[in-house]
Design a protein around this motif. Structure first.
Motif, PDB file in Angstrom:
ATOM      1  N   ASP A   1       0.851  -1.186   0.000  1.00 26.69           N
ATOM      2  CA  ASP A   1       0.000   0.000   0.000  1.00 26.69           C
ATOM      3  C   ASP A   1       0.887   1.237   0.000  1.00 26.69           C
ATOM      4  N   LEU A   2       0.937   1.924  -1.142  1.00 29.68           N
ATOM      5  CA  LEU A   2       1.779   3.109  -1.286  1.00 29.68           C
ATOM      6  C   LEU A   2       0.975   4.402  -1.201  1.00 29.68           C
ATOM      7  N   THR A   3      -0.320   4.329  -0.845  1.00 33.64           N
ATOM      8  CA  THR A   3      -1.116   5.550  -0.706  1.00 33.64           C
ATOM      9  C   THR A   3      -0.644   6.342   0.502  1.00 33.64           C
ATOM     10  N   GLN A   4      -0.872   7.654   0.456  1.00 38.51           N
ATOM     11  CA  GLN A   4      -0.331   8.550   1.488  1.00 38.51           C
ATOM     12  C   GLN A   4      -0.853   8.218   2.875  1.00 38.51           C
ATOM     13  N   ASN A   5      -2.166   7.930   3.001  1.00 39.38           N
ATOM     14  CA  ASN A   5      -2.768   7.663   4.301  1.00 39.38           C
ATOM     15  C   ASN A   5      -3.024   6.186   4.545  1.00 39.38           C
TER      16      ASN A   5
ATOM     17  N   SER B   1      -5.104  -0.296   3.792  1.00 40.71           N
ATOM     18  CA  SER B   1      -4.595  -1.123   4.878  1.00 40.71           C
ATOM     19  C   SER B   1      -5.462  -0.881   6.103  1.00 40.71           C
ATOM     20  N   ILE B   2      -5.405  -1.802   7.042  1.00 41.16           N
ATOM     21  CA  ILE B   2      -6.154  -1.635   8.276  1.00 41.16           C
ATOM     22  C   ILE B   2      -5.180  -1.385   9.414  1.00 41.16           C
TER      23      ILE B   2
ATOM     24  N   GLU C   1     -12.588  -3.165  -1.763  1.00 42.24           N
ATOM     25  CA  GLU C   1     -11.185  -3.549  -1.555  1.00 42.24           C
ATOM     26  C   GLU C   1     -10.849  -3.595  -0.063  1.00 42.24           C
ATOM     27  N   LEU C   2     -11.374  -2.620   0.707  1.00 36.62           N
ATOM     28  CA  LEU C   2     -11.108  -2.617   2.143  1.00 36.62           C
ATOM     29  C   LEU C   2     -11.781  -3.795   2.826  1.00 36.62           C
ATOM     30  N   LEU C   3     -12.985  -4.146   2.397  1.00 36.77           N
ATOM     31  CA  LEU C   3     -13.658  -5.315   2.962  1.00 36.77           C
ATOM     32  C   LEU C   3     -12.895  -6.601   2.660  1.00 36.77           C
ATOM     33  N   LYS C   4     -12.279  -6.683   1.511  1.00 34.92           N
ATOM     34  CA  LYS C   4     -11.450  -7.849   1.190  1.00 34.92           C
ATOM     35  C   LYS C   4     -10.244  -7.939   2.126  1.00 34.92           C
ATOM     36  N   VAL C   5      -9.712  -6.771   2.512  1.00 32.44           N
ATOM     37  CA  VAL C   5      -8.612  -6.769   3.476  1.00 32.44           C
ATOM     38  C   VAL C   5      -9.102  -7.311   4.823  1.00 32.44           C
ATOM     39  N   TYR C   6     -10.295  -6.897   5.250  1.00 25.26           N
ATOM     40  CA  TYR C   6     -10.879  -7.437   6.484  1.00 25.26           C
ATOM     41  C   TYR C   6     -11.000  -8.958   6.395  1.00 25.26           C
TER      42      TYR C   6
END
Length: 629
Positions: free
Chosen positions: A35-39, A43-44, A85-90
């Motif tokens: 995850d290269l996004t600024q914030n 990612s969790i 995408e965030l739910l897939k991370v969960y």
């Protein structure tokens, strides 16, 4: 070797190796992410991982999004993709305890009926358009369900917090217990002056629906162990045993929401020998001092910029009430779950909260006044005339004040030696979590509700400010575990075009004045034209001079309209010019720079090869000369 690589067989071999590499990495590195996004938006946090690790049974997540019915809603589809995408991370981080189901609820399908059964909200797309679902439902093995009715794009900063809170409330379905201690008639009662029974405040009625509410007496000497959150509303002149009970509750890990007030308009005051008391202030001074905060005593905020307006009108204009403050979204913290996503909170005769120098706790402002606010003495607030006189007589410096704040971190007990009969209490705590608001009037019905009449003639209360949402958000946040409370805003997903926004604001500033002047001239021209034409209903009866004037005004009107269109066009000219420059950069400049870089690399390699050949030739000549000698 080079011949093989450049041959058809070599190119085919390279293509096969490329496909094999992609297939092998897809199979072997399925869980690998970067995850290269600024914030770190995809990612969790550690707090969410702890919540997932504490799940005792598998949960099913049903992500409802009307993919087929939202083809034209490009921004919403982009946000839906990020949510998925965030739910897939969960699901991946839960280690099999979360099963994600992505559902496209087509109109009149079983999936749509199930979404409605869960209570998900559908976004209507106008007449004839299919509703769009964009929500989440979570169920456990006993078919208990919790939902996020709709993922509002303007609250994307709290996306992880909302999902994690959903999981935690489903895993722990017991309603939290809220203890309410107040000196105001929030629970209803009997008004001695009107000799009538008073109903509980609407906010208290809502709290009863959301929590197991326990009303505590103002002279209580112990906070029950089952109370998860303690809510103090105008805690006026509490005794030392009651203050000590609150102190020990906070030190043992209890969460606190306190509404103190330098001048409570809801405080009817007590009568002493037939004389009404003017003391309408509340404070927790000894506790606040130990927690690292301070309520400025006897000071009320007056804010000319954020002032609410009185419904009564004078000279045809509503009159501002500088001591009734409407805090807009810009003055609310967008990083704290208590205030993020809220738009407007109304307060009246609010006080000022400030941190104590050298405190060990962390002071986080949640609500501000404007930069034009002033601090007035609360002594002369009994009558409207006194308030006006107070405002006229005091010329005070303007500054920004904190009206509400969150306090966290380590604190000491306010009673280091205990109190009489209770010496064995806690002396300190490594982590406390409490929210303090310098106003109690915001909880009363008049500060956030109004009675409106609907189309059927029924009267129903309608909120006009976010006061209740602020209270419920804060209580929900405090009632959660420390793990959930550690989650904060992750920052916005969208990356605004800052340069474009600056250009737009600059263009509007340059052309707004000109546009207003043209519109004023247009109104004057139309008024004169109407005056001439209104003199006679038949244009043929106008004399030649009047007809010439009408033609002149019509030409002037058309010319002004043309100038207005030109101004409107110029408003976007700089933005369009920026777009052209960006296209040139993306389409032409970048390839040109890459080509120049390739030419530079080729030139360097060519010069190196040429230099190497020259050195070899010189060495060969030198070797031949040596042999000849």
């Amino acid at each position: 070797m080079k011949r093989i690589l450049y041959s058809g067989t070599g190119l085919l071999l390279i293509a096969l190796l490329f496909l094999a590499f992609n297939m092998s990495t897809g199979l072997l590195l399925t869980g690998a992410r970067l995850d290269l996004t600024q914030n770190k938006l995809y990612s969790i946090s550690a707090g969410t991982r702890q919540i997932l690790a504490e799940l005792k049974q598998p949960l099913d997540l049903y992500f409802y999004f009307s993919d087929s019915g939202s083809k034209e809603l490009v921004p919403l589809r982009g946000y839906a993709m990020r949510v998925q995408e965030l739910l897939k991370v969960y699901e991946r981080e839960a280690g099999g305890k979360i099963r994600l189901h992505v559902v496209d609820p087509l109109p009149f399908s079983d999936q749509e009926d199930k979404a409605s059964e869960f209570g998900l909200q559908a976004l209507p797309l106008g007449q004839g358009g299919a509703p769009v679902y964009f929500g989440l439902a979570a169920t456990d093995a006993e078919n208990h369900a919790r939902v996020i009715e709709f993922f509002a794009p303007d609250q994307e900063e709290l996306l992880e917090y909302d999902i994690s809170r959903l999981l935690q409330t489903l895993a722990n379905p017991k309603r939290p217990t809220l203890g309410l201690l107040t000196s105001l008639p929030a629970n209803g009662g009997f008004d001695v002056r009107t000799q009538q029974k008073t109903e509980p405040w609407m906010l208290v009625q809502e709290l009863r629906r959301e929590f197991d509410l326990q009303s505590l007496k103002p002279d209580t000497q112990d906070i029950p162990q089952d109370v998860d959150v303690l809510m103090l509303v105008h805690p006026k002149k509490l005794s030392q045993p009651t203050l000590y009970a609150i102190d020990q509750f906070v030190l043992r890990g209890g969460k606190l929401l306190a509404f103190v007030d330098p001048y409570s308009e809801q405080d009817s005051g007590a009568e002493y020998f037939g004389i009404q008391s003017k003391d309408k202030a509340s404070d927790l001074e000894p506790l606040f001092k130990a927690w690292g905060i301070r309520l400025q005593p006897g000071k009320v905020v007056g804010d000319s910029l954020y002032a609410l307006f009185d419904s009564s009108e004078e000279d045809g204009r509503p009159q501002p009430r500088p001591f009734s403050v409407g805090v807009p979204e810009a003055a609310l913290s967008d990083e704290d779950p208590s205030t993020a996503g809220l738009e407007f909170i109304a307060l009246s005769t609010a006080g000022i909260i400030e941190p104590v120098a050298g405190a060990s706790s962390r002071f986080t402002p949640l609500m501000y006044s404007s930069d034009s606010a002033k601090a007035f003495d609360a002594d002369g607030f009994d009558k409207p005339a006194d308030r006006q006189q107070t405002q006229r007589n005091q010329e005070l410096p303007s500054q920004r004040y904190v009206l509400a704040a969150r306090v966290q971190g380590p604190v000491q007990s306010a009673f280091a030696e205990g109190i009489e009969g209770r010496k064995d209490g806690l002396k300190q705590a490594e982590q406390v979590n409490l929210v303090v608001v310098a106003d109690s009037d915001l909880l009363s019905d008049r500060m956030w509700l109004e009675i409106r009449q609907d189309a059927s003639g029924r009267q129903s209360p309608q909120p006009w400010s976010d006061n209740m949402s602020f209270v419920l958000n804060t209580l929900d946040n405090l009632a959660g575990s420390d793990t959930l409370n550690s989650l904060r805003s992750r920052g916005p997903y969208s990356r605004p075009f800052v340069v474009v926004d600056q250009l737009r604001r600059q263009a509007e500033a340059n052309f707004t004045a000109k546009r207003f002047a043209l519109e004023e001239r247009l109104e004057e021209t139309e008024a004169k034209l109407q005056e001439l034409q209104g003199a006679s209903t038949d244009a043929q009866k106008l004399n030649p001079e009047q007809q010439a004037a009408v033609r002149q005004f019509m030409q002037e009107k058309n010319r002004i309209r043309k100038e207005l269109r030109e101004v409107q066009y110029q408003l976007n000219a700089d933005i369009d010019d920026l777009g052209r420059r960006l296209k040139i950069v993306n389409i032409a400049l970048v390839p040109v720079l890459l080509s120049l870089c390739m030419l530079l690399v080729w030139s360097l390699r060519y010069l190196r090869r040429k230099s190497a050949v020259a050195r070899r030739r010189a060495a060969a000549v030198e070797a031949a000369g040596n042999q000849a000698g």
